[in-house]
Every structure is written in structure tokens, then in C-alpha cells.
Design a protein around this motif. Structure first.
Motif, PDB file in Angstrom:
ATOM      1  N   GLU A 146     -42.574 -29.546  49.996  1.00  0.00           N
ATOM      2  CA  GLU A 146     -41.257 -29.328  50.603  1.00  0.00           C
ATOM      3  C   GLU A 146     -41.167 -30.035  51.958  1.00  0.00           C
ATOM      4  O   GLU A 146     -41.778 -29.603  52.941  1.00  0.00           O
ATOM      5  CB  GLU A 146     -41.022 -27.817  50.767  1.00  0.00           C
ATOM      6  CG  GLU A 146     -39.587 -27.532  51.076  1.00  0.00           C
ATOM      7  CD  GLU A 146     -39.224 -26.067  50.885  1.00  0.00           C
ATOM      8  OE1 GLU A 146     -39.807 -25.379  50.028  1.00  0.00           O
ATOM      9  OE2 GLU A 146     -38.337 -25.623  51.630  1.00  0.00           O
ATOM     10  N   ASP A 147     -40.364 -31.090  52.007  1.00  0.00           N
ATOM     11  CA  ASP A 147     -40.297 -31.941  53.200  1.00  0.00           C
ATOM     12  C   ASP A 147     -40.050 -31.163  54.477  1.00  0.00           C
ATOM     13  O   ASP A 147     -40.702 -31.367  55.487  1.00  0.00           O
ATOM     14  CB  ASP A 147     -39.172 -32.980  53.047  1.00  0.00           C
ATOM     15  CG  ASP A 147     -39.539 -34.036  52.023  1.00  0.00           C
ATOM     16  OD1 ASP A 147     -40.733 -34.076  51.652  1.00  0.00           O
ATOM     17  OD2 ASP A 147     -38.648 -34.794  51.601  1.00  0.00           O
ATOM     18  N   ARG A 148     -39.060 -30.238  54.449  1.00  0.00           N
ATOM     19  CA  ARG A 148     -38.659 -29.600  55.721  1.00  0.00           C
ATOM     20  C   ARG A 148     -39.747 -28.694  56.293  1.00  0.00           C
ATOM     21  O   ARG A 148     -39.740 -28.384  57.483  1.00  0.00           O
ATOM     22  CB  ARG A 148     -37.334 -28.850  55.557  1.00  0.00           C
ATOM     23  CG  ARG A 148     -37.358 -27.764  54.546  1.00  0.00           C
ATOM     24  CD  ARG A 148     -35.952 -27.277  54.272  1.00  0.00           C
ATOM     25  NE  ARG A 148     -35.843 -26.955  52.855  1.00  0.00           N
ATOM     26  CZ  ARG A 148     -34.830 -26.337  52.316  1.00  0.00           C
ATOM     27  NH1 ARG A 148     -33.797 -26.019  53.060  1.00  0.00           N
ATOM     28  NH2 ARG A 148     -34.798 -26.076  51.037  1.00  0.00           N
ATOM     29  N   LEU A 149     -40.705 -28.284  55.449  1.00  0.00           N
ATOM     30  CA  LEU A 149     -41.767 -27.422  55.969  1.00  0.00           C
ATOM     31  C   LEU A 149     -42.806 -28.203  56.768  1.00  0.00           C
ATOM     32  O   LEU A 149     -43.658 -27.606  57.439  1.00  0.00           O
ATOM     33  CB  LEU A 149     -42.427 -26.632  54.841  1.00  0.00           C
ATOM     34  CG  LEU A 149     -41.509 -25.601  54.180  1.00  0.00           C
ATOM     35  CD1 LEU A 149     -42.230 -24.852  53.071  1.00  0.00           C
ATOM     36  CD2 LEU A 149     -40.975 -24.609  55.214  1.00  0.00           C
ATOM     37  N   ALA A 150     -42.701 -29.507  56.768  1.00  0.00           N
ATOM     38  CA  ALA A 150     -43.572 -30.312  57.644  1.00  0.00           C
ATOM     39  C   ALA A 150     -43.216 -30.061  59.106  1.00  0.00           C
ATOM     40  O   ALA A 150     -43.979 -30.411  60.006  1.00  0.00           O
ATOM     41  CB  ALA A 150     -43.439 -31.791  57.313  1.00  0.00           C
ATOM     42  N   ALA A 151     -42.059 -29.431  59.346  1.00  0.00           N
ATOM     43  CA  ALA A 151     -41.631 -29.141  60.724  1.00  0.00           C
ATOM     44  C   ALA A 151     -42.209 -27.829  61.255  1.00  0.00           C
ATOM     45  O   ALA A 151     -41.920 -27.433  62.382  1.00  0.00           O
ATOM     46  CB  ALA A 151     -40.103 -29.081  60.786  1.00  0.00           C
ATOM     47  N   LEU A 152     -43.000 -27.128  60.459  1.00  0.00           N
ATOM     48  CA  LEU A 152     -43.647 -25.914  60.991  1.00  0.00           C
ATOM     49  C   LEU A 152     -44.573 -26.303  62.140  1.00  0.00           C
ATOM     50  O   LEU A 152     -45.147 -27.393  62.143  1.00  0.00           O
ATOM     51  CB  LEU A 152     -44.481 -25.244  59.890  1.00  0.00           C
ATOM     52  CG  LEU A 152     -43.733 -24.428  58.845  1.00  0.00           C
ATOM     53  CD1 LEU A 152     -44.666 -24.068  57.693  1.00  0.00           C
ATOM     54  CD2 LEU A 152     -43.140 -23.155  59.456  1.00  0.00           C
ATOM     55  N   PRO A 153     -44.750 -25.400  63.116  1.00  0.00           N
ATOM     56  CA  PRO A 153     -45.691 -25.721  64.196  1.00  0.00           C
ATOM     57  C   PRO A 153     -47.127 -25.801  63.669  1.00  0.00           C
ATOM     58  O   PRO A 153     -47.478 -25.117  62.702  1.00  0.00           O
ATOM     59  CB  PRO A 153     -45.547 -24.533  65.151  1.00  0.00           C
ATOM     60  CG  PRO A 153     -44.364 -23.763  64.711  1.00  0.00           C
ATOM     61  CD  PRO A 153     -44.125 -24.079  63.282  1.00  0.00           C
ATOM     62  N   GLY A 154     -47.932 -26.618  64.334  1.00  0.00           N
ATOM     63  CA  GLY A 154     -49.325 -26.769  63.911  1.00  0.00           C
ATOM     64  C   GLY A 154     -50.156 -25.509  64.084  1.00  0.00           C
ATOM     65  O   GLY A 154     -51.255 -25.407  63.561  1.00  0.00           O
ATOM     66  N   ARG A 155     -49.635 -24.522  64.835  1.00  0.00           N
ATOM     67  CA  ARG A 155     -50.374 -23.270  65.040  1.00  0.00           C
ATOM     68  C   ARG A 155     -49.959 -22.177  64.067  1.00  0.00           C
ATOM     69  O   ARG A 155     -50.503 -21.075  64.094  1.00  0.00           O
ATOM     70  CB  ARG A 155     -50.147 -22.745  66.467  1.00  0.00           C
ATOM     71  CG  ARG A 155     -50.880 -23.518  67.515  1.00  0.00           C
ATOM     72  CD  ARG A 155     -50.456 -23.073  68.900  1.00  0.00           C
ATOM     73  NE  ARG A 155     -51.208 -23.753  69.934  1.00  0.00           N
ATOM     74  CZ  ARG A 155     -51.004 -25.016  70.298  1.00  0.00           C
ATOM     75  NH1 ARG A 155     -50.077 -25.729  69.695  1.00  0.00           N
ATOM     76  NH2 ARG A 155     -51.734 -25.574  71.239  1.00  0.00           N
ATOM     77  N   PHE A 156     -48.969 -22.446  63.271  1.00  0.00           N
ATOM     78  CA  PHE A 156     -48.439 -21.445  62.341  1.00  0.00           C
ATOM     79  C   PHE A 156     -49.498 -21.160  61.268  1.00  0.00           C
ATOM     80  O   PHE A 156     -50.012 -22.073  60.638  1.00  0.00           O
ATOM     81  CB  PHE A 156     -47.169 -22.013  61.703  1.00  0.00           C
ATOM     82  CG  PHE A 156     -46.310 -21.013  61.003  1.00  0.00           C
ATOM     83  CD1 PHE A 156     -45.291 -20.368  61.681  1.00  0.00           C
ATOM     84  CD2 PHE A 156     -46.499 -20.737  59.663  1.00  0.00           C
ATOM     85  CE1 PHE A 156     -44.476 -19.453  61.038  1.00  0.00           C
ATOM     86  CE2 PHE A 156     -45.689 -19.826  59.008  1.00  0.00           C
ATOM     87  CZ  PHE A 156     -44.666 -19.183  59.688  1.00  0.00           C
ATOM     88  N   LEU A 157     -49.801 -19.874  61.056  1.00  0.00           N
ATOM     89  CA  LEU A 157     -50.909 -19.542  60.155  1.00  0.00           C
ATOM     90  C   LEU A 157     -50.462 -18.660  58.992  1.00  0.00           C
ATOM     91  O   LEU A 157     -49.818 -17.638  59.179  1.00  0.00           O
ATOM     92  CB  LEU A 157     -52.008 -18.816  60.946  1.00  0.00           C
ATOM     93  CG  LEU A 157     -53.293 -18.480  60.190  1.00  0.00           C
ATOM     94  CD1 LEU A 157     -54.024 -19.755  59.759  1.00  0.00           C
ATOM     95  CD2 LEU A 157     -54.219 -17.608  61.021  1.00  0.00           C
ATOM     96  N   PHE A 158     -50.853 -19.077  57.782  1.00  0.00           N
ATOM     97  CA  PHE A 158     -50.674 -18.254  56.579  1.00  0.00           C
ATOM     98  C   PHE A 158     -51.999 -17.548  56.287  1.00  0.00           C
ATOM     99  O   PHE A 158     -53.067 -18.146  56.447  1.00  0.00           O
ATOM    100  CB  PHE A 158     -50.317 -19.126  55.375  1.00  0.00           C
ATOM    101  CG  PHE A 158     -49.018 -19.882  55.495  1.00  0.00           C
ATOM    102  CD1 PHE A 158     -47.820 -19.291  55.103  1.00  0.00           C
ATOM    103  CD2 PHE A 158     -48.997 -21.186  55.971  1.00  0.00           C
ATOM    104  CE1 PHE A 158     -46.622 -20.001  55.203  1.00  0.00           C
ATOM    105  CE2 PHE A 158     -47.802 -21.895  56.073  1.00  0.00           C
ATOM    106  CZ  PHE A 158     -46.612 -21.301  55.687  1.00  0.00           C
ATOM    107  N   ALA A 159     -51.916 -16.305  55.836  1.00  0.00           N
ATOM    108  CA  ALA A 159     -53.134 -15.572  55.462  1.00  0.00           C
ATOM    109  C   ALA A 159     -52.978 -15.037  54.042  1.00  0.00           C
ATOM    110  O   ALA A 159     -51.943 -14.462  53.704  1.00  0.00           O
ATOM    111  CB  ALA A 159     -53.375 -14.414  56.431  1.00  0.00           C
ATOM    112  N   VAL A 160     -53.986 -15.272  53.225  1.00  0.00           N
ATOM    113  CA  VAL A 160     -53.965 -14.761  51.849  1.00  0.00           C
ATOM    114  C   VAL A 160     -55.164 -13.831  51.682  1.00  0.00           C
ATOM    115  O   VAL A 160     -56.311 -14.270  51.741  1.00  0.00           O
ATOM    116  CB  VAL A 160     -54.023 -15.923  50.828  1.00  0.00           C
ATOM    117  CG1 VAL A 160     -54.068 -15.358  49.413  1.00  0.00           C
ATOM    118  CG2 VAL A 160     -52.829 -16.861  50.991  1.00  0.00           C
TER     119      VAL A 160
END
Ligand code: SF4
Length: 394
Positions: A146-160
């Protein structure tokens, strides 16, 4: 309105009053990547994202070879289960990037800095409600698509989290905790806010929240970097109080069923240690957010890993010492944290509190567990004094 207070109403959180974005925070996102190196005191540094920490003996071996060829010998593990290569020369960036991409660490040039996904390190190997590896792979793939999600900050963290409640102890933005085969908790900004979904909707729900976060950032003078800085209800009206399972954070060291769980002293993985990993394993290796490795199928060969200097004993003082980069890699540092950390490792005894050694007040890379912060002690003796008088663990 006080300086630094979020001005846009959509960025005011419902639950808390006075959400602020730190004034000292730079507006530009300078998180390094493979294609966006950071200029450190000891040369350029690149950071490689490893979603879920999931890699293999072959890929790790190749990465170690690449580091030895172009930069400093050791691979540096981060508190998000990523790997850094340091000491690089600008002229070597292109061949380095090609080699790293060939080893499988760059599936998306546009999204390389936003593939920040931590996951339960033992998932699929021991314990947990369900194997979360397919979910990590699906999330990573959909994120990169998804192209627009490349705009997330580099510090944004997903946890699974596979249900055991380990990575939910970390400071994450969006999380998933698997409840059972059919249901998952979506966690928004922490382990106590979110909502439940059917298992089949997990990836699309997390990405919808991430998309909304990107929208909320657009056009804001000082855009938020983290979900906890925005109105959670504006992300999704279903967000409410939840109680995610919280278990042991860092996996214990030693043999865990068929796997070997080891910690990397001071986060620096040497070529000799990578060779030892290649001697005992041939399949999956997991880089943990606690600066350790889990080597599948190597549970009965711990002695070869410890002979190379990896730590397999939870009670050893060494396993409780972490350090920031310090001198000579960081211009802010007042001390050589690695050297002092090595001295401390020799001096501390079993049962000492966990310590984090840093070269300045920024306290980079502090562990999420309770610990004593050692801020630029002038000597190992001074550090021991600080530890003995510390009353409050952070
Ligand atoms: S804590 Fe200070 S010295 Fe250590 S890496 Fe961060 S900025 Fe550098």
C-alpha cells in the motif's frame, strides 16, 4: 495553549487531557534505513528491518559477511529486533545495498523504514496460542503493498503477540494479540485500549488504523509520531478499554523445547558468534527485541553457542547489562559504553539488578524491564557505586 500542545482537535486524545508532542523532537523523521543511512561518529550506519525478527541461519551468515566486507565486523542488534551495520563509507553504499537486498532484507525500497514489526520470538517454536508467523508475513506483505503507508513514521511500531503476552509489554503503536484460532484483539496505542475482531479481519483492520493515522498526520505542523499522541476514537470508533494478556516479556535463556535462546552481550553479534549459530542451526533464527537470538533446532547444542560468548544463563550478571552505542559511535557520548560494560560484566555478580549503561541523558535503547540507569559513570567503580545506592528502578 502551551507550547508543544497538539493544536488540531483531531489530535486530542479522548481519554487523557494535555496530549503533547515534545518540543525538542525534530520535525523531520531521521530514522535510518538501508537506503537512508545515518551519519554516526564512526561512519555511516544502516538499519535493516526484520519483521517479527524472523530470519534464517543462511541470511544471518550472509549479513555478517557483508558487514565484514564493508563496515565494522559486528552486527548490532536493536531493541526492536532489527540489525544495524556500522562504520560504512559512502562509496560502499551501493554494493552494500545490493548485497543486503540479495540476502533478502529489502523486499520493498519504498517501505523499508516502516516495516517495524515485533512479534513473539518463540511463536511457532514453543508455547503461544497460535503460530503468529503467517500473520507477521501477511501484515508485512500488505503493508508494503500500500503506497500511502510508506508515509508512516520510521518509529511507528506494530506488535504481533501470539497470545502469551510478551511483546505487548513493549511500547508499540498498533498491536494484535491472538485470542484463539477465530478471534484476535486489536490493540491501539497500548495493551489496554482496542477492540476484538474475527481472526480473518486482523490484517485489514490494523492497516485501516495505520491509514487513518497517516491521514491524521497530513498537514499538521508538528505531526505526531505515535498513536498515543492522537485521538484514538478518531482512528476507529470501536476503540475502548480492553485487557490484553500480559506474560513474561523476554524469553528465558537456555533450552526451550528444541530451540536455543541466547542473549548477545552488549548487543554486538560477532562473526565468531554467527559462525557458532551456523554450526548448530540450519533453519530459522529469530532476532528478539531483547537483543537475543532464538535458534530453532539447537536446544541441545547450547554449549557451542556459549563457547562463542553468547549468554544462555538468565541468572548471570552479564545477561542483565545493556548499553547504548556510546563512544566512539555517538558524538553525544561522554564515555565508551562498550568498554565500561565489559568491565562491569566482569565485576557484577549473580543477582545484581539489571542495568542500562548510557553515554548521555538521552538514555537510548533503555530496556522495557525495570533497571538501573547508569548515565555516563566515569569508571566501573563509579558505576558499581551508583548500582549499590540505586533505590528506584526505572
Ligand atoms: S544515550 Fe546518548 S550517548 Fe548513548 S547513543 Fe543515545 S545519544 Fe548517544
Amino acid at each position: 495553549m502551551p507550547a508543544g500542545t497538539v493544536e488540531d482537535r483531531s489530535l486530542a486524545r479522548n481519554y487523557d487531557v494535555g496530549v503533547t508532542i515534545p518540543q525538542q523532537r525534530p520535525i523531520a523523521d531521521r530514522c535510518p534505513g538501508l537506503l537512508a543511512p545515518h551519519e554516526a561518529e564512526d561512519g555511516l550506519l544502516v538499519r535493516l528491518r526484520i519483521p517479527g525478527g524472523q530470519t534464517s541461519v543462511a541470511a544471518l551468515t550472509e549479513l555478517s559477511r557483508v558487514a565484514r566486507t564493508f563496515g565494522q565486523d559486528d552486527l548490532q542488534l536493536t531493541s526492536r529486533g532489527n540489525i544495524q551495520i556500522r562504520g560504512l563509507d559512502r562509496r560502499d553504499l551501493e554494493p552494500l545495498s545490493n548485497a543486503v537486498a540479495a540476502a533478502g532484507f529489502l523486499p520493498s525500497a519504498s517501505h523499508e523504514r516502516v516495516r517495524n514489526i515485533v512479534a513473539s520470538p518463540l511463536t511457532g517454536l514453543a508455547g503461544g496460542t497460535e503460530d503468529a508467523r503467517p500473520l507477521v508475513a501477511a501484515l508485512d506483505q500488505a503493508l508494503c503493498a500500500e503506497d500511502r503507508l510508506a508515509a508512516l513514521p520510521g518509529r511507528f511500531l506494530f506488535a504481533v503477540d501470539d497470545g502469551r503476552g510478551d511483546v505487548t509489554s513493549l511500547s508499540f503503536d498498533l498491536g494484535v494479540q491472538i485470542l484463539d484460532r477465530d478471534r484476535a484483539l486489536i490493540l491501539v496505542g497500548g495493551p489496554r485500549t482496542g477492540f476484538q475482531v474475527a481472526a480473518g479481519q486482523t490484517v485489514q483492520t490494523v492497516l485501516a488504523l495505520a491509514r487513518r493515522f497517516v491521514q491524521l498526520r497530513a498537514g499538521v505542523p508538528r505531526p505526531p509520531w505515535h498513536v498515543r499522541e492522537v485521538d484514538l476514537i478518531a482512528l476507529d470508533p470501536r476503540v475502548g478499554p480492553v485487557e490484553a494478556t500480559q506474560g513474561r516479556a523476554q524469553p528465558r535463556l537456555g533450552r526451550i523445547e528444541d530451540a536455543a535462546s541466547v542473549q548477545v552481550p552488549l548487543s554486538l553479534l560477532t562473526p565468531e558468534q554467527v559462525s557458532a549459530v551456523a554450526e548448530v542451526g540450519s533453519g530459522p533464527v529469530v532476532v528478539t527485541p531483547w537483543r537475543g537470538l532464538v535458534v530453532a533446532g539447537a536446544g541441545d547444542q547450547l554449549s557451542k553457542l556459549t563457547a562463542a560468548g553468547l549468554l544462555a544463563d538468565d541468572t548471570s550478571a552479564w545477561s542483565g547489562i545493556t548499553a547504548c552505542t556510546g563512544s566512539p559511535g555517538c558524538a553525544r557520548s561522554r564515555i565508551d559504553t562498550r568498554q565500561l560494560g565489559t568491565e562491569l560484566g566482569r565485576l557484577l555478580h549473580t543477582g545484581s539488578p539489571r542495568v542500562h549503561l548510557v553515554g548521555c541523558e538521552r538514555r537510548c535503547g533503555a530496556p522495557s524491564e525495570a533497571h538501573v540507569d547508569l548515565v555516563a559513570p566515569v569508571s566501573a567503580v563509579a558505576a558499581l557505586r551508583q548500582i549499590s545506592t540505586a533505590r528506584d528502578l526505572r
